[in-house]
Write a protein that holds these residues in place. Structure first.
Motif, mmCIF file in Angstrom:
data_model
loop_
_atom_site.group_PDB
_atom_site.id
_atom_site.type_symbol
_atom_site.label_atom_id
_atom_site.label_comp_id
_atom_site.label_asym_id
_atom_site.label_seq_id
_atom_site.Cartn_x
_atom_site.Cartn_y
_atom_site.Cartn_z
ATOM 1 N N UNK A 52 49.368 32.013 32.275
ATOM 2 C CA UNK A 52 48.887 32.862 33.370
ATOM 3 C C UNK A 52 48.222 32.000 34.429
ATOM 4 N N UNK A 53 48.719 32.097 35.655
ATOM 5 C CA UNK A 53 48.154 31.381 36.795
ATOM 6 C C UNK A 53 47.399 32.409 37.622
ATOM 7 N N UNK A 54 46.124 32.135 37.880
ATOM 8 C CA UNK A 54 45.302 33.106 38.601
ATOM 9 C C UNK A 54 44.837 32.556 39.939
ATOM 10 N N UNK A 55 45.104 33.301 41.004
ATOM 11 C CA UNK A 55 44.574 32.985 42.325
ATOM 12 C C UNK A 55 43.521 34.037 42.671
ATOM 13 N N UNK A 56 42.574 33.670 43.545
ATOM 14 C CA UNK A 56 41.673 34.666 44.102
ATOM 15 C C UNK A 56 40.362 34.861 43.375
ATOM 16 N N UNK A 57 39.897 36.116 43.366
ATOM 17 C CA UNK A 57 38.516 36.460 43.023
ATOM 18 C C UNK A 57 38.308 36.657 41.524
ATOM 19 N N UNK A 58 37.056 36.976 41.209
ATOM 20 C CA UNK A 58 36.689 37.195 39.805
ATOM 21 C C UNK A 58 37.379 38.416 39.219
ATOM 22 N N UNK A 59 37.724 39.396 40.111
ATOM 23 C CA UNK A 59 38.441 40.581 39.590
ATOM 24 C C UNK A 59 39.785 40.136 39.031
ATOM 25 N N UNK A 60 40.448 39.216 39.713
ATOM 26 C CA UNK A 60 41.738 38.696 39.229
ATOM 27 C C UNK A 60 41.551 37.898 37.948
ATOM 28 N N UNK A 61 40.479 37.080 37.900
ATOM 29 C CA UNK A 61 40.202 36.311 36.673
ATOM 30 C C UNK A 61 40.034 37.272 35.500
ATOM 31 N N UNK A 62 39.324 38.370 35.765
ATOM 32 C CA UNK A 62 39.072 39.335 34.694
ATOM 33 C C UNK A 62 40.364 40.026 34.274
#
Ligand code: SF4
Length: 437
Positions: free
Chosen positions: A6-16
């Motif tokens: 999983x590659x995550x860009x952006x904010x903490x909401x996306x990380x979550x």
């Protein structure tokens, strides 16, 4: 066992959301991998808050899609860009198998299974009654001292520059019992610092009569045994009421740091942004919070070059930096986003070079203010939760204070997880240096 990358860009909401997907796929027998070439499924959790994150997706897909040659590999695009662009992403990337928005995260296992035989597209916003908050804990949070707990999804505000309402839909507050359940589960796994997460946490529960408010939630989570630091993000100045201010007086484990996005110091610009507070009201809220918690440290978000912003407007933003003494900020030159109301204001667009020059001036002064505030802490003793070895220096460990200060000091990693007293010996723009007392 099938492996997911999983590659995550952006904010903490996306990380979550990425953490939730890892947990949900884990229940289906998947293991997470950091090696792209070993993955059976690749999910890219996208951001569309500015143009740059979108460009990052394009270049990352350039690395991933060739990997489909000669082997079965499922590739999915998730997050805010998937929500905004949906079907159009299949035209751009015919080899992609799965496109879904944030409201579909809880269905990840079914969608990955279905994508083996057909293309999947799910960008429906769910009705509040049908929306499911996943309580599954990210397997990667094991052993971590700090964790985020989602309390809300979406946003009902309509700030004219912001794409979030279009990508995350209407606000839904998570039942208090579920939040408590996840906090207790995290504490049982060793978490000591909890950050409550939402686009506008202060409006938690406001839409449903009788629903616990944000201040109620803070008071209840504060009492969970094992929660040693309680934080939250992101706030909206308009929704901070006396009940939240009182929490700073009454709740000692509520962190002495608040991220309170202001966006601009000019009332004219705030009106065009539809932020629904004035600079005077913002400073009133800050004064009330500081009266309740004198050592409260503020950080913020600022946009320069919003359409119609004059030199005098920008001077108001620079003045607010002095008045509020922000100790850090996320600041950007205005970036027109597709489908946002501010696009109708572009007749008054500020030239990009002017917006950039204002940004650099703001950031330069912000660094000076941070350095001044950190230098004032030299000689003081700070209570620090040690988080790990320094990323840069041998024999140095790193931790954080309740005021969200990063402190580096000589020490052995055996003290990770301990609260220690550190005398500050030097202040830098972003960190403090000290010696253990
Ligand atoms: S409060 Fe405004 S800036 Fe924040 S997510 Fe909602 S619309 Fe966007």
């Amino acid at each position: 066992m099938p492996r997911v990358y999983i590659k995550t860009f952006g904010c903490q909401m996306n990380e979550d959301d990425s953490g939730k997907m890892r947990a949900l796929l884990g229940k289906d027998g998947f293991v997470a991998t950091e090696e792209l070439q070993d993955a059976d499924v690749v999910l890219i959790n996208t951001c569309s808050v500015r143009e740059k994150p979108e460009q990052k997706l394009h270049s990352f897909l350039g690395r991933v899609l060739p990997q489909k040659r000669g082997r079965s590999l499922t590739v999915g695009i998730a997050g805010c860009m998937a929500q905004v662009e949906g079907e159009a992403l299949y035209k751009k990337y015919p080899k992609v198998d799965l496109v879904f928005g944030p409201d579909a995260v809880h269905r990840i296992a079914d969608m990955v299974e279905a994508a083996k035989t057909r293309r999947v597209l799910d960008t429906e916003f769910l009705d509040a009654a049908d929306y499911t908050f996943s309580s599954d804990v990210d397997p990667e949070s094991a052993g971590q001292l700090a964790a985020f707990v989602t309390i809300q999804k979406g946003c009902d505000n309509k700030c004219t520059f912001c794409i979030v309402p279009a990508t995350r839909g209407d606000e839904v507050s998570r039942p208090l019992g579920e939040v408590l359940g996840e906090v207790r589960a995290l504490v049982a796994r060793g978490v000591r610092e909890v950050t409550l997460l939402g686009q506008n946490v202060n409006s938690y529960g406001l839409k449903s009569p009788g629903h616990p408010t944000f201040a109620d939630l803070l008071r209840v989570v504060h009492e969970v045994p094992g929660v040693e630091v309680l934080r939250y993000t992101t706030s909206h100045p308009r929704d901070i009421g006396d009940d939240v201010v009182a929490c700073y007086r009454d709740l000692p484990r509520l962190a002495s740091h608040l991220h309170l996005p202001v966006q601009s110091g000019s009332n004219a610009v705030l009106r065009r942004m539809k932020r629904f507070y004035t600079r005077e009201r913002y400073l009133e809220v800050v004064a009330a919070l500081r009266a309740a918690r004198p050592d409260l440290v503020l950080t913020t978000d600022v946009i320069t070059g919003f359409p119609g912003e004059t030199d005098a407007d920008f001077d108001q933003t620079m003045l607010l930096l002095e008045e509020a003494r922000f100790q850090a900020s996320f600041s950007f030159a205005y970036n027109p986003r597709p489908g946002t109301p501010a696009l109708r204001l572009l007749d008054d667009a500020v030239p990009a070079e002017v917006a950039q020059a204002r940004l650099e001036r703001f950031q330069a002064r912000q660094r000076e203010v941070a350095l001044e505030e950190h230098t004032r802490l030299v000689g003081t003793v700070q209570r620090v939760l040690v988080e790990g070895p320094s990323a840069h220096d041998e024999g140095v460990v790193c931790g954080r204070t309740s005021t969200f200060k990063t402190v580096n000091f000589p020490g052995d990693p055996s003290c990770v997880g301990e609260w220690v007293q550190v005398r500050v010996t030097r202040g830098f723009a972003n960190t403090l240096r000290g010696e253990r007392v």
